[in-house]
Design a protein around this motif. Structure first.
Motif, PDB file in Angstrom:
ATOM      1  N   TRP A 156       4.746  -4.400  11.751  1.00 30.29           N
ATOM      2  CA  TRP A 156       5.030  -3.808  10.433  1.00 30.29           C
ATOM      3  C   TRP A 156       6.467  -4.047   9.985  1.00 30.29           C
ATOM      4  O   TRP A 156       6.797  -3.855   8.825  1.00 30.29           O
ATOM      5  N   HIS A 157       7.320  -4.451  10.911  1.00 28.32           N
ATOM      6  CA  HIS A 157       8.730  -4.709  10.609  1.00 28.32           C
ATOM      7  C   HIS A 157       9.184  -5.824  11.535  1.00 28.32           C
ATOM      8  O   HIS A 157       8.632  -5.993  12.626  1.00 28.32           O
ATOM      9  N   HIS A 158      10.195  -6.570  11.103  1.00 27.69           N
ATOM     10  CA  HIS A 158      10.603  -7.727  11.912  1.00 27.69           C
ATOM     11  C   HIS A 158      11.477  -7.351  13.098  1.00 27.69           C
ATOM     12  O   HIS A 158      11.542  -8.097  14.084  1.00 27.69           O
ATOM     13  N   PHE A 159      12.182  -6.204  13.034  1.00 30.88           N
ATOM     14  CA  PHE A 159      13.063  -5.772  14.122  1.00 30.88           C
ATOM     15  C   PHE A 159      14.027  -6.878  14.547  1.00 30.88           C
ATOM     16  O   PHE A 159      14.412  -6.978  15.713  1.00 30.88           O
ATOM     17  N   GLN A 161      13.456  -9.980  14.927  1.00 33.95           N
ATOM     18  CA  GLN A 161      12.800 -10.863  15.895  1.00 33.95           C
ATOM     19  C   GLN A 161      11.947 -11.894  15.147  1.00 33.95           C
ATOM     20  O   GLN A 161      11.542 -11.662  14.005  1.00 33.95           O
ATOM     21  N   PRO A 162      11.631 -13.031  15.782  1.00 31.61           N
ATOM     22  CA  PRO A 162      10.810 -14.071  15.130  1.00 31.61           C
ATOM     23  C   PRO A 162       9.326 -13.721  15.158  1.00 31.61           C
ATOM     24  O   PRO A 162       8.508 -14.379  15.819  1.00 31.61           O
ATOM     25  N   ILE A 163       8.961 -12.645  14.459  1.00 35.75           N
ATOM     26  CA  ILE A 163       7.573 -12.222  14.339  1.00 35.75           C
ATOM     27  C   ILE A 163       7.218 -12.151  12.865  1.00 35.75           C
ATOM     28  O   ILE A 163       8.097 -12.256  12.002  1.00 35.75           O
ATOM     29  N   LEU A 164       5.941 -11.964  12.551  1.00 32.60           N
ATOM     30  CA  LEU A 164       5.468 -12.013  11.175  1.00 32.60           C
ATOM     31  C   LEU A 164       4.819 -10.689  10.764  1.00 32.60           C
ATOM     32  O   LEU A 164       4.410  -9.900  11.616  1.00 32.60           O
ATOM     33  N   PRO A 165       4.665 -10.463   9.454  1.00 29.32           N
ATOM     34  CA  PRO A 165       3.950  -9.274   8.980  1.00 29.32           C
ATOM     35  C   PRO A 165       2.471  -9.342   9.363  1.00 29.32           C
ATOM     36  O   PRO A 165       1.954 -10.391   9.750  1.00 29.32           O
ATOM     37  N   PRO A 166       1.755  -8.232   9.235  1.00 28.05           N
ATOM     38  CA  PRO A 166       0.331  -8.199   9.596  1.00 28.05           C
ATOM     39  C   PRO A 166      -0.493  -9.200   8.779  1.00 28.05           C
ATOM     40  O   PRO A 166      -0.141  -9.536   7.647  1.00 28.05           O
ATOM     41  N   VAL A 167      -1.575  -9.661   9.393  1.00 26.92           N
ATOM     42  CA  VAL A 167      -2.585 -10.437   8.667  1.00 26.92           C
ATOM     43  C   VAL A 167      -3.515  -9.419   8.032  1.00 26.92           C
ATOM     44  O   VAL A 167      -4.300  -8.754   8.719  1.00 26.92           O
ATOM     45  N   ILE A 168      -3.419  -9.285   6.715  1.00 32.41           N
ATOM     46  CA  ILE A 168      -4.139  -8.221   6.030  1.00 32.41           C
ATOM     47  C   ILE A 168      -4.455  -8.666   4.615  1.00 32.41           C
ATOM     48  O   ILE A 168      -3.748  -9.484   4.031  1.00 32.41           O
ATOM     49  N   GLU A 169      -5.543  -8.142   4.077  1.00 34.17           N
ATOM     50  CA  GLU A 169      -5.932  -8.480   2.718  1.00 34.17           C
ATOM     51  C   GLU A 169      -5.098  -7.713   1.704  1.00 34.17           C
ATOM     52  O   GLU A 169      -4.635  -6.602   1.981  1.00 34.17           O
ATOM     53  N   THR A 170      -4.900  -8.302   0.531  1.00 36.10           N
ATOM     54  CA  THR A 170      -4.305  -7.561  -0.571  1.00 36.10           C
ATOM     55  C   THR A 170      -5.361  -6.603  -1.092  1.00 36.10           C
ATOM     56  O   THR A 170      -6.413  -7.027  -1.562  1.00 36.10           O
ATOM     57  N   PRO A 171      -5.132  -5.309  -1.011  1.00 37.19           N
ATOM     58  CA  PRO A 171      -6.209  -4.343  -1.282  1.00 37.19           C
ATOM     59  C   PRO A 171      -6.349  -4.002  -2.751  1.00 37.19           C
ATOM     60  O   PRO A 171      -5.446  -4.210  -3.560  1.00 37.19           O
ATOM     61  N   PHE A 172      -7.510  -3.453  -3.064  1.00 35.20           N
ATOM     62  CA  PHE A 172      -7.687  -2.791  -4.350  1.00 35.20           C
ATOM     63  C   PHE A 172      -7.211  -1.354  -4.178  1.00 35.20           C
ATOM     64  O   PHE A 172      -7.720  -0.616  -3.344  1.00 35.20           O
ATOM     65  N   VAL A 173      -6.187  -0.975  -4.935  1.00 40.93           N
ATOM     66  CA  VAL A 173      -5.641   0.371  -4.843  1.00 40.93           C
ATOM     67  C   VAL A 173      -6.285   1.237  -5.915  1.00 40.93           C
ATOM     68  O   VAL A 173      -6.093   1.006  -7.112  1.00 40.93           O
ATOM     69  N   VAL A 307       3.506  -0.137   1.860  1.00 43.57           N
ATOM     70  CA  VAL A 307       4.192  -1.349   2.298  1.00 43.57           C
ATOM     71  C   VAL A 307       3.383  -2.537   1.804  1.00 43.57           C
ATOM     72  O   VAL A 307       2.245  -2.738   2.215  1.00 43.57           O
ATOM     73  N   THR A 308       3.960  -3.327   0.906  1.00 46.36           N
ATOM     74  CA  THR A 308       3.232  -4.464   0.330  1.00 46.36           C
ATOM     75  C   THR A 308       3.475  -5.693   1.203  1.00 46.36           C
ATOM     76  O   THR A 308       4.526  -6.324   1.134  1.00 46.36           O
ATOM     77  N   PHE A 309       2.507  -5.996   2.036  1.00 45.50           N
ATOM     78  CA  PHE A 309       2.612  -7.146   2.933  1.00 45.50           C
ATOM     79  C   PHE A 309       2.149  -8.413   2.210  1.00 45.50           C
ATOM     80  O   PHE A 309       1.257  -8.361   1.359  1.00 45.50           O
ATOM     81  N   PRO A 310       2.705  -9.567   2.545  1.00 48.20           N
ATOM     82  CA  PRO A 310       2.287 -10.829   1.917  1.00 48.20           C
ATOM     83  C   PRO A 310       0.982 -11.346   2.514  1.00 48.20           C
ATOM     84  O   PRO A 310       0.414 -10.731   3.425  1.00 48.20           O
ATOM     85  N   ASN A 311       0.524 -12.486   2.004  1.00 45.71           N
ATOM     86  CA  ASN A 311      -0.672 -13.134   2.558  1.00 45.71           C
ATOM     87  C   ASN A 311      -0.251 -13.945   3.780  1.00 45.71           C
ATOM     88  O   ASN A 311      -0.097 -15.164   3.732  1.00 45.71           O
ATOM     89  N   THR A 312      -0.041 -13.231   4.891  1.00 51.76           N
ATOM     90  CA  THR A 312       0.417 -13.878   6.123  1.00 51.76           C
ATOM     91  C   THR A 312      -0.595 -14.915   6.603  1.00 51.76           C
ATOM     92  O   THR A 312      -0.214 -15.963   7.144  1.00 51.76           O
ATOM     93  N   ASN A 333      11.856 -15.371   8.008  1.00 48.42           N
ATOM     94  CA  ASN A 333      12.619 -14.554   7.060  1.00 48.42           C
ATOM     95  C   ASN A 333      12.092 -14.699   5.638  1.00 48.42           C
ATOM     96  O   ASN A 333      12.059 -13.725   4.872  1.00 48.42           O
ATOM     97  N   ARG A 334      11.678 -15.910   5.272  1.00 49.75           N
ATOM     98  CA  ARG A 334      11.141 -16.122   3.918  1.00 49.75           C
ATOM     99  C   ARG A 334       9.866 -15.307   3.715  1.00 49.75           C
ATOM    100  O   ARG A 334       9.634 -14.757   2.635  1.00 49.75           O
ATOM    101  N   ILE A 335       9.044 -15.231   4.743  1.00 48.14           N
ATOM    102  CA  ILE A 335       7.811 -14.447   4.632  1.00 48.14           C
ATOM    103  C   ILE A 335       8.139 -12.958   4.541  1.00 48.14           C
ATOM    104  O   ILE A 335       7.580 -12.231   3.715  1.00 48.14           O
ATOM    105  N   TRP A 336       9.075 -12.490   5.349  1.00 46.74           N
ATOM    106  CA  TRP A 336       9.454 -11.076   5.313  1.00 46.74           C
ATOM    107  C   TRP A 336      10.108 -10.695   3.983  1.00 46.74           C
ATOM    108  O   TRP A 336      10.055  -9.524   3.581  1.00 46.74           O
ATOM    109  N   SER A 337      10.706 -11.656   3.309  1.00 50.37           N
ATOM    110  CA  SER A 337      11.355 -11.345   2.033  1.00 50.37           C
ATOM    111  C   SER A 337      10.351 -10.904   0.971  1.00 50.37           C
ATOM    112  O   SER A 337      10.732 -10.326  -0.052  1.00 50.37           O
TER     113      SER A 337
END
Length: 347
Positions: A156-159, A161-173, A307-312, A333-337
């Motif tokens: 959920w956060h990069h801390f 470190q070289p990790i990525l945001p969750p793989v998750i769908e853009t939801p209908f809110v 938390v609005t995650f991108p299309n990882t 970093n570009r993805i986390w931005s």
């Protein structure tokens, strides 16, 4: 490019992530064969996106009353069958193997010297992230359960470190949030105990999902079987969710801006660490046991975050099509931005 993709089926989170990756892989024109292990074949549901799939028994963890039962886990494992499945899985016609914490695929690929990419939350624990409940057995399981050549950790956060945001769908809110509607998903707990504990909170409506059919004698508590569409509908317009500290469901709740109360499965280092991370980030609250007082306090909480995650998944599929070049921190970093954290008022 032909890809073999192994997915752990013990929890629904791995399968949910697999569905999202499957759609992006298909959109990119890649040919993929999927394999699932970790639960009985007849317990899988809503699997159409995988276009037919292989199944093997694999390995899983046994739980009892919200805690991993190590003795039962060992007694129910079938090591000879597991080794046979590894030997019989032929990966010779595939160019790449992807593994979501699925041990038959991982060990078969290692045996056949096939390049293997791990895409899952467990891979994040190779880096310096919040941890809790660690012990030598847990560390050994994380390292050796499903070994891979390239690790893509998700969190959920990069801390830093070289990790990525969750793989998750853009939801209908949903614009019609029901402020007293609460979704409950605690599949490793005693369901009748959960119903009795929630029965006194009559000003709230509870929608309890569980793998096994159960029933409620209370009008404000509905019990429902697992269903992808039904669960997503209830999650979309509820105010919050009470659940174990699995990664994927908490990710969905964060993306939707729901308040979260997690109860980690005892003796499960990953879930204990997830609970600490949610609390540290201010994204959710935790309880060590299913406690009525703690639940009552949380039910009256009026703040959450979205938390609005991108299309990882799309970023990962593009990386795969480009030949899986070495992971650059600048790419991460570009993805986390693209991530934004938005306060939500529930009052």
């Amino acid at each position: 490019m032909k890809i073999f993709y192994g997915i752990q089926g013990t929890g629904n989170g791995h399968i949910t992530r697999g569905r999202i990756m499957a759609r992006e892989l298909r959109a990119a024109g890649l040919e993929v064969t999927y394999q699932f292990t970790g639960r009985p074949q007849d317990k899988f549901f809503d699997m159409e996106v995988f276009n037919g799939h292989q199944w093997r028994e694999g390995l899983t963890f046994s739980t009892q009353n919200g805690k991993i039962n190590h003795l039962k886990t060992v007694m129910q494992s079938k090591p000879l069958r597991f080794l046979q499945d590894i030997r019989q899985l032929n990966l010779s016609r595939y160019d790449l193997v992807i593994c979501d914490f699925e041990p038959v695929t991982a060990w078969a690929a290692r045996r056949q010297k096939k390049k293997t990419i791990g895409i899952n939350h467990q891979c994040a624990f190779r880096h310096k992230i919040p941890r809790a409940g660690g012990d030598p057995i847990s560390e050994a399981v994380l390292k050796n359960f499903a070994p891979v050549d390239i690790s893509i950790g998700l969190h959920w956060h990069h801390f830093d470190q070289p990790i990525l945001p969750p793989v998750i769908e853009t939801p209908f809110v949903s614009g019609q949030i029901q402020k007293n509607k609460i979704v409950v998903y605690l599949p490793f707990e005693n369901q009748q105990h959960i119903i009795q504990l929630l029965s006194s909170f009559r000003n709230f409506e509870f929608y309890i999902y569980s793998p096994e059919a159960t029933s409620s004698a209370f009008p404000h508590i509905q019990c429902k079987p697992l269903s992808l569409v039904g669960f997503q509908q209830d999650l979309s317009d509820c105010a919050g969710i009470i659940c174990n500290a699995g990664f994927e469901l908490a990710s969905e709740a964060l993306q939707l801006g729901k308040k979260i109360l997690v109860k980690p499965v005892h003796a499960q280092m990953e879930q204990a660490s997830n609970a600490i991370a949610l609390s540290t980030l201010g994204y959710g609250q935790m309880m060590q046991t299913v406690d009525a007082t703690r639940i009552e306090q949380w039910l009256h909480e009026t703040k959450a975050v979205r938390v609005t995650f991108p299309n990882t998944a799309k970023h990962l599929v593009e990386w795969i099509k480009n030949g899986t070049p070495p992971l650059e921190q600048s790419w991460c970093n570009r993805i986390w931005s693209e991530v934004k954290v938005i306060p939500v008022e529930l009052s």
